[in-house]
Design an enzyme around this catalytic site. Structure first.
Site, PDB file in Angstrom:
ATOM      1  CD  GLN A 102      -4.367  -9.778  -1.239  1.00 21.15           C
ATOM      2  OE1 GLN A 102      -4.578  -9.168  -0.191  1.00 21.15           O
ATOM      3  NE2 GLN A 102      -3.584  -9.286  -2.179  1.00 21.15           N
ATOM      4  CG  HIS A 120      -8.964 -12.932   1.000  1.00 19.73           C
ATOM      5  ND1 HIS A 120      -8.602 -11.630   0.768  1.00 19.73           N
ATOM      6  CD2 HIS A 120      -8.124 -13.372   1.981  1.00 19.73           C
ATOM      7  CE1 HIS A 120      -7.584 -11.297   1.553  1.00 19.73           C
ATOM      8  NE2 HIS A 120      -7.272 -12.342   2.292  1.00 19.73           N
ATOM      9  CB  CYS A 128     -25.793 -24.432   5.174  1.00 12.51           C
ATOM     10  SG  CYS A 128     -26.772 -24.456   6.686  1.00 12.51           S
ATOM     11  CB  CYS A 156     -30.525 -27.998   7.570  1.00 16.49           C
ATOM     12  SG  CYS A 156     -29.383 -26.632   7.847  1.00 16.49           S
ATOM     13  N   GLY A 193      -1.405  -5.153  -8.098  1.00 11.81           N
ATOM     14  CA  GLY A 193      -2.702  -4.548  -7.763  1.00 11.81           C
ATOM     15  C   GLY A 193      -3.190  -4.837  -6.363  1.00 11.81           C
ATOM     16  CG  ASN A 219      -0.524  -0.496  -6.742  1.00 16.40           C
ATOM     17  OD1 ASN A 219      -1.284   0.438  -6.989  1.00 16.40           O
ATOM     18  ND2 ASN A 219      -0.781  -1.379  -5.789  1.00 16.40           N
ATOM     19  CB  ALA A 237      -2.491  -4.818 -13.574  1.00 19.21           C
TER      20      ALA A 237
HETATM   21  P1  OAD Z   1      -7.168  -2.892  -2.158  1.00 22.11           P
HETATM   22  O1  OAD Z   1      -8.442  -2.246  -2.612  1.00 22.11           O
HETATM   23  O2  OAD Z   1      -6.767  -2.714  -0.749  1.00 22.11           O
HETATM   24  O3  OAD Z   1      -5.976  -2.377  -3.054  1.00 22.11           O
HETATM   25  C1  OAD Z   1      -6.073  -2.354  -4.440  1.00 22.11           C
HETATM   26  C2  OAD Z   1      -4.749  -1.883  -4.978  1.00 22.11           C
HETATM   27  O4  OAD Z   1      -4.823  -1.917  -6.393  1.00 22.11           O
HETATM   28  C3  OAD Z   1      -4.407  -0.456  -4.592  1.00 22.11           C
HETATM   29  O5  OAD Z   1      -3.063  -0.410  -4.097  1.00 22.11           O
HETATM   30  C4  OAD Z   1      -4.532   0.330  -5.892  1.00 22.11           C
HETATM   31  O6  OAD Z   1      -3.612   1.390  -5.992  1.00 22.11           O
HETATM   32  C5  OAD Z   1      -4.221  -0.744  -6.916  1.00 22.11           C
HETATM   33  N1  OAD Z   1      -4.836  -0.533  -8.236  1.00 22.11           N
HETATM   34  C6  OAD Z   1      -5.996   0.049  -8.564  1.00 22.11           C
HETATM   35  N2  OAD Z   1      -6.218   0.004  -9.878  1.00 22.11           N
HETATM   36  C7  OAD Z   1      -5.156  -0.643 -10.420  1.00 22.11           C
HETATM   37  C8  OAD Z   1      -4.801  -1.044 -11.739  1.00 22.11           C
HETATM   38  N3  OAD Z   1      -5.582  -0.776 -12.784  1.00 22.11           N
HETATM   39  N4  OAD Z   1      -3.634  -1.704 -11.917  1.00 22.11           N
HETATM   40  C9  OAD Z   1      -2.812  -1.981 -10.861  1.00 22.11           C
HETATM   41  N5  OAD Z   1      -3.111  -1.642  -9.594  1.00 22.11           N
HETATM   42  C10 OAD Z   1      -4.260  -0.981  -9.371  1.00 22.11           C
HETATM   43  O7  OAD Z   1      -7.292  -4.423  -2.567  1.00 22.11           O
HETATM   44  P2  OAD Z   1      -6.502  -5.669  -1.967  1.00 22.11           P
HETATM   45  O8  OAD Z   1      -5.094  -5.338  -1.692  1.00 22.11           O
HETATM   46  O9  OAD Z   1      -6.798  -6.802  -2.873  1.00 22.11           O
HETATM   47  O10 OAD Z   1     -10.496  -8.819   1.725  1.00 22.11           O
HETATM   48  O11 OAD Z   1      -7.272  -5.858  -0.610  1.00 22.11           O
HETATM   49  C11 OAD Z   1      -7.008  -6.969   0.178  1.00 22.11           C
HETATM   50  C12 OAD Z   1      -8.267  -7.419   0.836  1.00 22.11           C
HETATM   51  O12 OAD Z   1      -8.908  -6.331   1.492  1.00 22.11           O
HETATM   52  C13 OAD Z   1      -9.335  -7.927  -0.108  1.00 22.11           C
HETATM   53  O13 OAD Z   1      -9.123  -9.253  -0.540  1.00 22.11           O
HETATM   54  C14 OAD Z   1     -10.560  -7.819   0.716  1.00 22.11           C
HETATM   55  C15 OAD Z   1     -10.351  -6.447   1.310  1.00 22.11           C
HETATM   56  O14 OAD Z   1     -10.985  -6.181   2.488  1.00 22.11           O
HETATM   57  C16 OAD Z   1     -11.565  -9.554   2.001  1.00 22.11           C
HETATM   58  O15 OAD Z   1     -12.642  -9.383   1.463  1.00 22.11           O
HETATM   59  C17 OAD Z   1     -11.292 -10.577   3.030  1.00 22.11           C
END
Ligand code: OAD
Length: 255
Positions: A102, A120, A128, A156, A193, A219, A237
């Site tokens: 993601q 993502h 553009c 453009c 993560g 996590n 991780a």
């Molecule tokens: P989040 O910020 O929602 O979650 C990050 C996760 O990583 C959390 O559950 C933390 O506990 C965990 N975490 C933090 N540090 C860590 C480490 N060192 N090792 C393992 N885990 C750890 O991020 P995503 O789930 O990726 O979307 O969020 C999904 C989407 O929400 C993103 O791609 C973005 C955001 O809005 C878009 O930009 C479209």
């Protein structure tokens, strides 16, 4: 350090030919890239609807463009961490390995992963909104620096935006199809993560699980996924994955 892999996990991993990994912002935390949720997450301080939606971009193009440029500048000086590099090694151990992310930071590719499904998009490209012309980081810097008001304009005349998926937008169809198909067929699925709160990416681990995959979560805290995980490995991780990989390697050596 205690062994991470129990006898049951050994059996499932030892037999698995198809392994799927889904990563989220947590895998890049040790590289210095902030996550979105959780303590100090970006969305605890900033408004996602202003910075990560087309409406927000349209309303305030200069602010959103600057924010993405700022994030791109941070990412460019960050390095992949041990979790990213371990996945490159893990891929070599598995017959069919699929890496889905993601993240928009490109750190998997910089670590050496050749085939990454980016659900993502990527912050390293822009395009553009009118003529769809693609801009590399260097080309984007030229038009960005040329603009007097921080609104990047294509040749453009259209406004140029980052190639990332914003709230309310669809995922790239081909990428999601590949991710969905791989998840349906996964024998082992690792969710690393991710808070598993943003759909449809967050559905993939459950889709895999419902089809019989062995679900492993890594996590630092429990998530909505944890009650469904067959194995929850609590910790960072970049610390857990190298240990996991060592145990997996010695397991395969003894199969
Ligand atoms: P989040 O910020 O929602 O979650 C990050 C996760 O990583 C959390 O559950 C933390 O506990 C965990 N975490 C933090 N540090 C860590 C480490 N060192 N090792 C393992 N885990 C750890 O991020 P995503 O789930 O990726 O979307 O969020 C999904 C989407 O929400 C993103 O791609 C973005 C955001 O809005 C878009 O930009 C479209």
């Amino acid at each position: 350090m205690d062994l991470l892999i129990s006898d049951v996990t050994k059996q499932r991993l030892g037999q698995a030919k198809r392994v799927v990994v889904l990563t989220g912002a947590g895998i890049s935390a040790a590289s210095g890239i902030p996550t979105f949720r959780g303590e100090n997450g970006l969305w605890t301080k900033l408004a996602p609807q202003e910075l990560a939606s087309f409406e927000g971009f349209y309303r305030n193009t200069a602010v959103v463009s600057e924010w993405y440029k700022h994030r791109r500048d941070i990412i460019e000086v960050c390095q992949p961490n041990a979790a990213h590099t371990t996945l490159v090694e893990l891929e070599k151990l598995v017959a069919e390995f699929t890496l889905i992310t993601q993240n928009i930071d490109g750190l998997h590719q910089r670590a050496g992963s050749q085939d990454v499904i980016e659900l993502h998009g990527t912050i390293m490209q822009n395009y553009c909104t009118r003529c769809n012309r693609q801009y590399s980081v260097a080309e984007f810097a030229q038009i960005y620096n040329r603009s007097s008001n921080h609104v990047p304009r294509c040749f453009c005349g259209g406004i140029v935006r980052p190639n990332v998926v914003w709230f309310g937008e669809s995922l790239p169809v081909a990428a999601y199809e590949r991710a969905y198909k791989a998840s349906m067929q996964a024998e082992v699925f690792l969710a690393i993560g991710t808070s598993a709160q943003v759909r449809p990416a967050a559905d993939l681990p459950m889709i895999a699980k419902e089809q019989g995959a062995y679900l492993i979560e890594i996590n630092i805290v429990k998530t909505v996924l944890t009650p469904h995980a067959d194995l929850f490995l609590e910790g960072a991780a970049d610390k857990i994955l190298p240990q996991f990989n060592r145990e997996y390697q010695s397991l395969l050596a003894n199969v």
